[in-house]
Design an enzyme around this catalytic site. Structure first.
Site, PDB file in Angstrom:
ATOM      1  N   TYR A  57      69.227 -19.218 -30.006  1.00 56.88           N
ATOM      2  CA  TYR A  57      69.644 -20.466 -30.653  1.00 56.88           C
ATOM      3  C   TYR A  57      68.419 -21.332 -30.945  1.00 56.88           C
ATOM      4  O   TYR A  57      67.547 -21.541 -30.107  1.00 56.88           O
ATOM      5  CB  TYR A  57      70.619 -21.241 -29.755  1.00 56.88           C
ATOM      6  CG  TYR A  57      70.820 -22.663 -30.213  1.00 56.88           C
ATOM      7  CD1 TYR A  57      71.561 -22.928 -31.368  1.00 56.88           C
ATOM      8  CD2 TYR A  57      70.238 -23.729 -29.535  1.00 56.88           C
ATOM      9  CE1 TYR A  57      71.713 -24.235 -31.820  1.00 56.88           C
ATOM     10  CE2 TYR A  57      70.390 -25.034 -29.977  1.00 56.88           C
ATOM     11  CZ  TYR A  57      71.128 -25.274 -31.118  1.00 56.88           C
ATOM     12  OH  TYR A  57      71.275 -26.550 -31.574  1.00 56.88           O
ATOM     13  N   GLY A  64      72.519 -27.040 -33.976  1.00 51.49           N
ATOM     14  CA  GLY A  64      73.808 -27.698 -33.843  1.00 51.49           C
ATOM     15  C   GLY A  64      74.925 -26.881 -34.430  1.00 51.49           C
ATOM     16  O   GLY A  64      75.079 -25.687 -34.131  1.00 51.49           O
ATOM     17  N   HIS A  87      64.691 -35.021 -39.034  1.00 53.52           N
ATOM     18  CA  HIS A  87      65.085 -36.063 -38.088  1.00 53.52           C
ATOM     19  C   HIS A  87      64.227 -37.323 -38.216  1.00 53.52           C
ATOM     20  O   HIS A  87      64.377 -38.255 -37.420  1.00 53.52           O
ATOM     21  CB  HIS A  87      65.010 -35.542 -36.647  1.00 53.52           C
ATOM     22  CG  HIS A  87      66.262 -34.842 -36.205  1.00 53.52           C
ATOM     23  ND1 HIS A  87      66.395 -33.479 -36.206  1.00 53.52           N
ATOM     24  CD2 HIS A  87      67.444 -35.334 -35.779  1.00 53.52           C
ATOM     25  CE1 HIS A  87      67.604 -33.153 -35.785  1.00 53.52           C
ATOM     26  NE2 HIS A  87      68.268 -34.260 -35.515  1.00 53.52           N
ATOM     27  N   ASN A 199      65.039 -31.875 -27.952  1.00 52.72           N
ATOM     28  CA  ASN A 199      66.391 -31.691 -27.425  1.00 52.72           C
ATOM     29  C   ASN A 199      66.449 -32.096 -25.956  1.00 52.72           C
ATOM     30  O   ASN A 199      66.860 -31.323 -25.098  1.00 52.72           O
ATOM     31  CB  ASN A 199      66.791 -30.221 -27.596  1.00 52.72           C
ATOM     32  CG  ASN A 199      68.299 -30.045 -27.598  1.00 52.72           C
ATOM     33  OD1 ASN A 199      69.037 -30.977 -27.884  1.00 52.72           O
ATOM     34  ND2 ASN A 199      68.750 -28.847 -27.269  1.00 52.72           N
ATOM     35  N   ARG A 283      75.527 -69.916  -1.414  1.00 49.24           N
ATOM     36  CA  ARG A 283      76.084 -69.249  -0.244  1.00 49.24           C
ATOM     37  C   ARG A 283      76.255 -67.747  -0.452  1.00 49.24           C
ATOM     38  O   ARG A 283      76.039 -66.943   0.467  1.00 49.24           O
ATOM     39  CB  ARG A 283      77.431 -69.892   0.100  1.00 49.24           C
ATOM     40  CG  ARG A 283      78.025 -69.354   1.364  1.00 49.24           C
ATOM     41  CD  ARG A 283      79.283 -70.050   1.850  1.00 49.24           C
ATOM     42  NE  ARG A 283      79.985 -70.899   0.930  1.00 49.24           N
ATOM     43  CZ  ARG A 283      81.322 -70.891   0.776  1.00 49.24           C
ATOM     44  NH1 ARG A 283      82.066 -70.023   1.434  1.00 49.24           N
ATOM     45  NH2 ARG A 283      81.895 -71.731  -0.048  1.00 49.24           N
TER      46      ARG A 283
END
Length: 526
Positions: A57, A64, A87, A199, A283
């Site tokens: 892959y 994708g 990208h 990735n 407090r």
């Protein structure tokens, strides 16, 4: 630089990544023969697999949803370049210098695990960026946090190959120019290396390291401010009694109460004769700040596990000769950590905002002048002290609170429904950084108000120099290095900005934690 941070696949801490990001640490790859051989086993295995017509892959397939598309053998070498090229669509502000260094260091830490099939030359190129302080210009927006930080990390991948832009010695320049000047050879990415670089979760994880470190200091600072305000408001220091906190033993809450006792031990602040119990913002301060303190302990494990993981896909098992397809690019743990941390931080802003409201209001501040004005006589009528600063504090607090909506619940199905459940971890990390900025602004303003109130008490004769605890006197003097007592109205933006800068540089020594630290890489999901 005063620390050497060695990248060799062994666990690194948040503090080590921050040291590299702040130029206090030098990032170096281990040069042992055994380690280099372990790294090179990955790409060697991939080369053998490719030679035997193996299908991998992102190497012989598209990315994708395009994983069913086979890549012709003659085009396999071009695929990584196409990955970082298409990208290149990021937007928004550029990550600042510290953030950029943290991203590079986080990616190096992951790839140094030796499970991503990258070459030694790629690791050296990442090391080279840090060595020469060559900072990739990385747009902050464009990642959904799975498949990793693809779009922002494409800018890192492109820079390694001599493309796009970097900041070098304070100037943004083309990467190719800077590489030529320094005699650095651009990489030609191997078939799996584009995917291995992009990735993963390095952007969200790098930002998370910086956010955690800032939040750790903020918890200490908020405690010191609370101690000052307890004194200025004539609060009841017995609210922080050790016996009281022994019966509700959250470790972080106990730590905050302990620090408050240490700060106030030199004096017993006069108690408000009209109230047995102080209002909640005093407090219950250990209970509010204690949530952040406890969150820091537990969330360290989430962030450091991610930092020291092979957050990539596919994972390359060179020893067993397997290619393992999965989803380690998913940033869910970082998303949860950042969504949780920003919530705890925003509550600090809200706490300090409420303390300031008490300081300013003559109905609640036990005899201090309205708005902490230092003016007296006829001039008091035209002076307004910190009135506008309180309004600004309310604005910053409101914005911080608005950003506490979890980013992780806004998962969007994208990329042809292949990425149909995503982490939004990078958005959560950016939100956390913004909430930190706003809360640090609140802290700076309330610190200024607390020191103003302290001097007003002195002038009223309510507090002698001898009665002032040493730690609080030191903090008062620290603030006075940046901002003088306010007698007459003046613009305060420059002084407030200087105080914020001091906070972000962690200039002031505050407390040493006695709580057990989580070891780097320890799986602590308490």
């Amino acid at each position: 630089m005063d620390e050497v941070v060695v990248f060799d696949g062994t666990p690194l801490s948040i503090e080590q990544i921050v040291a590299v990001a702040e130029l206090r640490g030098k990032a170096v790859l281990s040069r042992t023969t055994a380690y280099q051989l372990r790294i090179e086993k990955g790409p060697a295995f991939l080369q053998r697999l490719l030679a035997e017509d193996g299908e991998i892959y992102g190497v012989t397939t598209g990315y994708g949803d395009s994983c069913t598309t086979s890549i012709p053998a003659e085009l396999v070498a071009e695929l990584p370049t196409h990955l970082y090229t298409f990208h290149g669509c990021g937007s928004g502000r550029m990550l600042n210098d510290e953030e950029s260094r943290a991203v590079v260091a986080a990616r190096l830490a992951s790839l140094a695990q030796g499970h991503s099939g990258v070459t030694w030359a790629l690791l050296e190129q990442l090391e080279r960026l840090l060595e020469h302080d060559i900072l990739p210009q990385i747009p902050a927006e464009g990642s959904v946090g799975a498949s990793g930080d693809l779009t922002p990390l494409s800018y890192l991948a492109a820079v390694l190959c001599g493309e796009r832009e970097v900041r070098y010695r304070g100037t943004v320049r083309p990467t190719a120019e800077v590489f030529a000047e320094l005699d650095i050879t651009p990489l030609r990415l191997k078939p799996k290396e584009g995917l291995a670089l992009m990735n993963g979760t390095a952007v969200m994880t790098g930002l998370a390291c910086l956010a955690w470190h800032r939040a750790d200091y903020l918890a200490r600072l908020a405690t010191r401010i609370t101690a000052l305000n307890t004194l200025v408001l004539k609060g009841n220091a017995h609210h922080f009694d050790e016996r009281l906190f022994a019966v509700k033993p959250h470790p972080g809450q106990q730590q905050i109460a302990r620090w408050l006792r240490e700060d106030l031990h030199c004096t017993t602040p006069p108690r408000n004769s009209q109230r047995l119990q102080d209002r909640y913002s005093l407090r219950c301060a250990p209970h509010v700040i204690g949530v952040l303190q406890d969150a820091l302990y537990s969330l360290r494990g989430f962030i450091e596990n991610e930092l020291n993981s092979a957050n990539d896909n596919p994972i390359i098992d060179a020893e067993g000769e397997h290619v393992l397809h999965g989803g380690h690019f998913y940033g869910g743990h970082v998303a949860f950590a950042m969504d949780s941390l920003k919530n705890a931080i925003a509550n600090i802003a809200d706490l300090l905002d409420r303390q300031m409201a008490q300081l300013m209001d003559i109905r609640y501040n036990n005899g201090l002048p309205s708005n902490l004005s230092g003016a007296s006589g006829p001039r008091a009528a035209i002076n307004h002290g910190l009135k506008a600063v309180q309004i600004a504090v309310s604005a910053w607090t409101a914005e911080a609170l608005k950003l506490t909506m979890p980013a992780s619940v806004f998962s969007r199905s994208t990329e042809c429904h292949n990425q149909d459940k995503v982490s939004m971890g990078t958005i959560a990390a950016r939100d956390c950084i913004r909430v930190l900025q706003l809360t640090e602004q609140v802290a700076a303003a309330v610190l200024l108000a607390a020191t103003q109130g302290l001097e007003l008490r002195r002038r009223q004769g309510d507090l002698s120099a001898e009665a002032l605890p040493q730690a609080l006197a030191a903090s008062h003097e620290d603030v006075r290095q940046y901002a003088a007592f306010i007698n007459e109205d003046r613009r305060l933006d420059g002084e407030l900005s200087a105080l914020v800068g001091a906070i972000q540089r962690r200039e002031w020594s505050l407390y040493v934690s006695s709580a057990p630290a989580v070891l780097a890489g320890e799986n602590n999901h308490a």
